[in-house]
Scaffold this motif. Sequence first.
Motif, mmCIF file in Angstrom:
data_model
loop_
_atom_site.group_PDB
_atom_site.id
_atom_site.type_symbol
_atom_site.label_atom_id
_atom_site.label_comp_id
_atom_site.label_asym_id
_atom_site.label_seq_id
_atom_site.Cartn_x
_atom_site.Cartn_y
_atom_site.Cartn_z
ATOM 1 N N GLU A 75 46.329 37.107 44.706
ATOM 2 C CA GLU A 75 47.117 37.326 46.468
ATOM 3 C C GLU A 75 47.420 38.685 46.111
ATOM 4 O O GLU A 75 48.601 38.832 47.532
ATOM 5 C CB GLU A 75 47.836 36.159 46.220
ATOM 6 N N LEU A 76 47.961 39.478 45.532
ATOM 7 C CA LEU A 76 48.177 40.821 45.591
ATOM 8 C C LEU A 76 47.568 41.679 46.469
ATOM 9 O O LEU A 76 46.630 41.763 45.922
ATOM 10 C CB LEU A 76 48.967 41.220 43.709
ATOM 11 N N PRO A 77 47.730 42.286 47.524
ATOM 12 C CA PRO A 77 47.087 43.054 47.844
ATOM 13 C C PRO A 77 45.888 44.161 47.168
ATOM 14 O O PRO A 77 45.231 44.306 47.941
ATOM 15 C CB PRO A 77 48.500 43.778 48.223
ATOM 16 N N LEU A 78 47.242 44.561 46.314
ATOM 17 C CA LEU A 78 46.331 45.702 45.985
ATOM 18 C C LEU A 78 45.036 44.712 45.255
ATOM 19 O O LEU A 78 43.974 45.708 44.908
ATOM 20 C CB LEU A 78 47.104 46.566 44.618
ATOM 21 N N LEU A 79 45.449 44.413 44.723
ATOM 22 C CA LEU A 79 44.011 43.305 43.636
ATOM 23 C C LEU A 79 42.707 43.115 44.515
ATOM 24 O O LEU A 79 41.536 42.512 44.565
ATOM 25 C CB LEU A 79 44.535 42.203 42.939
ATOM 26 N N ILE A 80 43.317 42.491 46.150
ATOM 27 C CA ILE A 80 42.635 41.841 47.080
ATOM 28 C C ILE A 80 41.841 43.157 47.817
ATOM 29 O O ILE A 80 40.661 43.730 48.349
ATOM 30 C CB ILE A 80 43.330 41.515 48.440
ATOM 31 N N ALA A 81 42.381 44.179 48.470
ATOM 32 C CA ALA A 81 41.268 45.788 48.245
ATOM 33 C C ALA A 81 40.670 45.902 47.012
ATOM 34 O O ALA A 81 39.427 45.959 47.021
ATOM 35 C CB ALA A 81 42.637 46.444 48.571
ATOM 36 N N VAL A 82 40.062 45.844 45.858
ATOM 37 C CA VAL A 82 39.568 45.904 45.280
ATOM 38 C C VAL A 82 38.731 44.903 44.287
ATOM 39 O O VAL A 82 37.739 45.564 44.646
ATOM 40 C CB VAL A 82 40.833 46.338 43.283
ATOM 41 N N THR A 83 38.991 43.713 44.865
ATOM 42 C CA THR A 83 38.152 42.454 45.151
ATOM 43 C C THR A 83 37.092 42.649 45.973
ATOM 44 O O THR A 83 36.120 41.806 45.713
ATOM 45 C CB THR A 83 38.606 41.927 43.975
ATOM 46 N N LYS A 84 38.320 42.044 46.684
ATOM 47 C CA LYS A 84 37.611 41.747 48.734
ATOM 48 C C LYS A 84 36.913 43.155 48.852
ATOM 49 O O LYS A 84 36.539 42.845 49.776
ATOM 50 C CB LYS A 84 37.796 41.057 49.374
#
Length: 130
Positions: A75-84
């Motif tokens: 749910e962290l923005p940076l991991l959302i940017a990378v995964t999605k």
Amino acid sequence: MSQQEIEVILARHLAEYLVMPIFIVNPAGDLIFYNEPAESILGTRYAETGIMPASEWSTIFEPVDKEGNPIPPDELPLLIAVTKRHSAHKNFWIRGLDGMLREIEVTAFPLVGQAERFLGGMAIFWEIGK
């Protein structure tokens, strides 16, 4: 350190000259750089942490919501940017490695190079109320 794409090298170079805190990760989500302004919020110098796997950086700073509940890494923005592979934004608290709890606001986006090469992600963030 493995060789990086030119766009990532240029993103890091840009981050070194900006006064806003910036955090850069590779396509796996592993930390590859954060700039000097980010150091004061994260509570430690990049030279002291170096490259760090996503599983480590996403929990070491103890991200929590306004009620103090832990925020899952996905749910962290940076991991959302990378995964999605789309931009994300969130307001939350972290505990820097200096032990200080800070409210931050984060905007993250995927890094996509020429020929649509996925290169990782970048987060720009700032401390609220400072």
